[in-house]
Design a protein around this motif. Sequence first.
Motif, PDB file in Angstrom:
ATOM      1  N   PHE A 206       0.703  -1.138  -0.001  1.00  0.00           N
ATOM      2  CA  PHE A 206      -0.054  -0.163   0.000  1.00  0.00           C
ATOM      3  C   PHE A 206       1.042   1.076  -0.163  1.00  0.00           C
ATOM      4  CE2 PHE A 206      -4.529  -0.984   0.565  1.00  0.00           C
ATOM      5  CZ  PHE A 206      -4.416  -2.269   0.494  1.00  0.00           C
ATOM      6  N   VAL A 207       2.147   0.991  -0.047  1.00  0.00           N
ATOM      7  CA  VAL A 207       2.996   2.325  -0.062  1.00  0.00           C
ATOM      8  C   VAL A 207       2.506   3.189  -1.238  1.00  0.00           C
ATOM      9  CG1 VAL A 207       5.443   3.036  -0.126  1.00  0.00           C
ATOM     10  CG2 VAL A 207       4.721   1.383   1.349  1.00  0.00           C
ATOM     11  N   PRO A 208       2.578   2.902  -2.293  1.00  0.00           N
ATOM     12  CA  PRO A 208       2.311   3.819  -3.565  1.00  0.00           C
ATOM     13  C   PRO A 208       0.900   4.423  -3.119  1.00  0.00           C
ATOM     14  CG  PRO A 208       3.054   1.605  -4.470  1.00  0.00           C
ATOM     15  CD  PRO A 208       2.642   1.603  -3.081  1.00  0.00           C
ATOM     16  N   ALA A 209      -0.231   3.581  -2.594  1.00  0.00           N
ATOM     17  CA  ALA A 209      -1.426   4.401  -2.526  1.00  0.00           C
ATOM     18  C   ALA A 209      -1.145   5.413  -1.261  1.00  0.00           C
ATOM     19  CB  ALA A 209      -2.462   3.305  -2.063  1.00  0.00           C
ATOM     20  N   GLU A 211       1.438   7.070  -0.498  1.00  0.00           N
ATOM     21  CA  GLU A 211       2.167   8.257  -1.023  1.00  0.00           C
ATOM     22  C   GLU A 211       1.178   9.329  -1.900  1.00  0.00           C
ATOM     23  OE1 GLU A 211       5.094   9.519  -0.767  1.00  0.00           O
ATOM     24  OE2 GLU A 211       5.871   8.012   0.366  1.00  0.00           O
ATOM     25  N   ARG A 212       0.311   8.647  -2.460  1.00  0.00           N
ATOM     26  CA  ARG A 212      -0.903   9.463  -3.207  1.00  0.00           C
ATOM     27  C   ARG A 212      -1.614  10.046  -2.187  1.00  0.00           C
ATOM     28  NH1 ARG A 212      -4.040   7.057  -7.077  1.00  0.00           N
ATOM     29  NH2 ARG A 212      -3.765   9.064  -8.210  1.00  0.00           N
TER      30      ARG A 212
ATOM     31  N   THR B   4      11.149  10.380  -1.340  1.00  0.00           N
ATOM     32  CA  THR B   4      10.002   9.598  -1.851  1.00  0.00           C
ATOM     33  C   THR B   4      10.479   8.429  -2.786  1.00  0.00           C
ATOM     34  OG1 THR B   4       8.517  11.446  -1.412  1.00  0.00           O
ATOM     35  CG2 THR B   4       7.705   9.482  -2.726  1.00  0.00           C
ATOM     36  N   LEU B   8      10.133   4.560  -2.368  1.00  0.00           N
ATOM     37  CA  LEU B   8       9.316   3.581  -3.333  1.00  0.00           C
ATOM     38  C   LEU B   8      10.145   2.350  -3.825  1.00  0.00           C
ATOM     39  CD1 LEU B   8       7.104   6.343  -4.809  1.00  0.00           C
ATOM     40  CD2 LEU B   8       6.362   4.349  -3.662  1.00  0.00           C
ATOM     41  N   THR B  11      10.619  -0.309  -1.473  1.00  0.00           N
ATOM     42  CA  THR B  11       9.490  -1.099  -1.218  1.00  0.00           C
ATOM     43  C   THR B  11       9.386  -2.026  -2.603  1.00  0.00           C
ATOM     44  OG1 THR B  11       8.286   0.529  -0.423  1.00  0.00           O
ATOM     45  CG2 THR B  11       6.961  -0.904  -1.478  1.00  0.00           C
ATOM     46  N   GLU B 256       5.310  -1.631 -11.453  1.00  0.00           N
ATOM     47  CA  GLU B 256       3.977  -1.521 -10.546  1.00  0.00           C
ATOM     48  C   GLU B 256       3.953  -0.516  -9.353  1.00  0.00           C
ATOM     49  OE1 GLU B 256       1.485  -5.835 -11.112  1.00  0.00           O
ATOM     50  OE2 GLU B 256       2.725  -5.640  -9.366  1.00  0.00           O
ATOM     51  N   VAL B 257       4.986  -0.578  -8.724  1.00  0.00           N
ATOM     52  CA  VAL B 257       5.021   0.231  -7.457  1.00  0.00           C
ATOM     53  C   VAL B 257       5.156   1.627  -8.122  1.00  0.00           C
ATOM     54  CG1 VAL B 257       6.429   0.900  -5.637  1.00  0.00           C
ATOM     55  CG2 VAL B 257       5.532  -1.400  -5.857  1.00  0.00           C
ATOM     56  N   LEU B 258       6.127   2.043  -8.833  1.00  0.00           N
ATOM     57  CA  LEU B 258       6.320   3.446  -9.565  1.00  0.00           C
ATOM     58  C   LEU B 258       5.159   4.014 -10.062  1.00  0.00           C
ATOM     59  CD1 LEU B 258      10.124   3.095 -10.486  1.00  0.00           C
ATOM     60  CD2 LEU B 258       8.804   3.960  -8.212  1.00  0.00           C
ATOM     61  N   ALA B 260       2.002   3.000  -9.856  1.00  0.00           N
ATOM     62  CA  ALA B 260       0.809   2.963  -9.025  1.00  0.00           C
ATOM     63  C   ALA B 260       1.065   4.331  -8.184  1.00  0.00           C
ATOM     64  CB  ALA B 260       0.680   1.689  -8.048  1.00  0.00           C
ATOM     65  N   ALA B 261       2.218   4.526  -7.670  1.00  0.00           N
ATOM     66  CA  ALA B 261       2.357   5.744  -6.775  1.00  0.00           C
ATOM     67  C   ALA B 261       2.404   7.001  -7.817  1.00  0.00           C
ATOM     68  CB  ALA B 261       3.783   5.913  -6.162  1.00  0.00           C
ATOM     69  N   ALA B 262       2.537   6.776  -9.025  1.00  0.00           N
ATOM     70  CA  ALA B 262       2.537   8.012  -9.834  1.00  0.00           C
ATOM     71  C   ALA B 262       1.034   8.390 -10.480  1.00  0.00           C
ATOM     72  CB  ALA B 262       3.281   8.044 -10.966  1.00  0.00           C
ATOM     73  N   TYR B 265      -3.074   2.136  -9.016  1.00  0.00           N
ATOM     74  CA  TYR B 265      -2.712   0.640  -9.310  1.00  0.00           C
ATOM     75  C   TYR B 265      -3.580   0.160 -10.463  1.00  0.00           C
ATOM     76  CZ  TYR B 265      -1.218   0.375  -4.393  1.00  0.00           C
ATOM     77  OH  TYR B 265      -0.805   0.681  -3.191  1.00  0.00           O
TER      78      TYR B 265
END
Lengths: 381, 296
Positions: A206-209, A211-212, B4, B8, B11, B256-258, B260-262, B265
């Motif tokens: 859930f780290v990306p979420a 962050e958002r 950040t 990420l 992670t 996926e992580v990068l 999803a963060a930008a 998901y």
Amino acid sequence: MPLTFVRSLMTLGAAVAVLAGAVQPARAADPLAVSVLVPITGFLALEGTAQRNGALLALDNPPDGVTVTYDVADTATSPEVAVTALRRALDRQNPVAIAAPIFGTQMLAMAPIADRADVPLITVSGTAKLTELGHDVVFRFFPTDAVVKVAQARYAVEELGMEKPAILYQTTAYGQSGRAELVRVLAGLGVEPVLEEAIDPGIKDFVPALERVAAAGADGLLLQLHSGPTALAVRQAHERGFEGRIVAGSALHQPTTAALVEPAALAGVCAESASSPVSESSPELAAFAEAYRTRFEVEPDAFALAQYDGMNMVLAALADGARTGPEVKDWLAGHRYQGLAMEYVSDGTGNMAHDAIILCFDGRSRVPAVKKRYDNVNGIR
Amino acid sequence: MVETSLQLLATALALGSAYALTALGFVLIINAVGAVNFAHGDLVMAGGFAAVALAILLPEGVPLPGFVVLPGVLLVMAIAGLALAGVAYVPLRRAPPVSVFISTIAVGLILQHAIALGAGPQPRVGPALVGGGMVELLGAALSYQQLATIAVAGVLCAAVHILLHRTRFGRRLRAAAQDPEMARACGIDLRITVGATFALAGALAGGAGLLLSHQYFVTPTDGATFMLKAYIAVVVGGWGRIWGAALAALFIAVFEVLVAAAVSYLVAEALLYLGVLALLMLRPQGLFGEAEGRRA
């Protein structure tokens, strides 16, 4: 995807095989049979097992003068398996009531068949459509999103003062239904979410979420996630120093979910639910919780208690003279029943539960305390 | 911004390194027997539960419980891999690959349901490799757990590399995988190499399961998710390419992580699968080429 297809076929086969062994014809001398058809395997096994346990605890202790036989069958995760289980139960057992799956997709497939057989389905499924399709055999003993999401949103805004909440919700029907209701209630309270993020149940981080969420400037989190993802979101929010408050969906009230997170990470986190057997101190609920622990060696949750109350209402109908499926159905539709969690009464479409509670953790224990009760949310009672 | 991005990346690498171990075991079996082991995701899940079970046996307060149970998990899951070979592969070794395909799915389902019945359907949390806490790097707070996960996965991958490329036994394994008939003619006992490969794949699945079980919990139904990641990694990395699959697994997690963060998901997943489709059309042999030129 061939893997999914073949897995579905094999699950179907395995479940039918289990079913064939599990279902035995009811004894001719005892015409009052009840079927328990719930998902004991698959991704809803946790909730389905709680359903089964609650149903069995009620059926094993019927009121004086009532004798019931019951059989349990696994509906796994597909509508086909659930329908097969239902047809087999109707053919072999002639049940007067059926404890039916929490999985809405299965319920939607089963309801027309039960409707034709005129046998009531006693469920805790939250899928809103279930009681909107005109099947008068569906009786839902867990409050719908139209009740619990009101409690979740109102507590976040009115009690915690959230002005810029973010919503993390699952991509499943459960998640989307809850998200829609949350947005509707928040709009009524004059609040607009700063972020709405859909999350597949297979997502492991859930780290990306988060962050958002931080980038959106959210001052709180509303979760509509299944058990594991809820625990993961709460733990990672704590690890990342998220300073807003969190109000989760009913998954967090389950003792097995809270067990995944250290008490410190739960400090100040709240959740909505229909009830919380481990949090209440009334003698009746304490006795239920103790009997449940003794029999199943796990802590009871709100799904178990709702199914327990539902089956006890069926037993009350039998004690009052109902002897057939249609008689039980009419009794359920026309009577009030004081269960352990709340008072149940149909809204005319089979929605029996109209109360919700908010639970919060204090950071020292994994047992939440009831912080606020929202009774008769939809004004039915 | 840099902090950040670093967080990420850590992670993604922690998640990706566990996926790399998963993909590594998966591709080893493809190479050894020419068939897909669809129970591999369930072996990863079983590894997580083995870690949970072994951690329960530890006395209260044992430091570094994840490290303590790691050898036990590898051993238990190596035996499980061997058992899988005995049940799902050996009886069908002369049948078409699709038979092994079906039998491994069956074993995976049995494993999933057996664990659900034995341990319960609820998620479990595995033992931590190290205690909680953070280390600061260029302003980013990185968790010890993530760094330990990356380190353990790196050591296990290095151990596999040494085994396959620096030992006589490893050379036999590779020879048997590349040309079974010639290997047999040279006196290599294929029953031993196939059994050893299944055991090695099981152990790697166990390692991945342990690493994932603390950070991300483990439930009996997790196998399908792990299986899907491994399958995509093998397709992207090149069918049969051992290190291609491992690198692709890392890449998938980072991507996926990068993304999803930008963005989100859903966009990350959609782009990933679109990318896989494009790869299958434009370069079906994968990024690093196909090792054997045959697919199950």
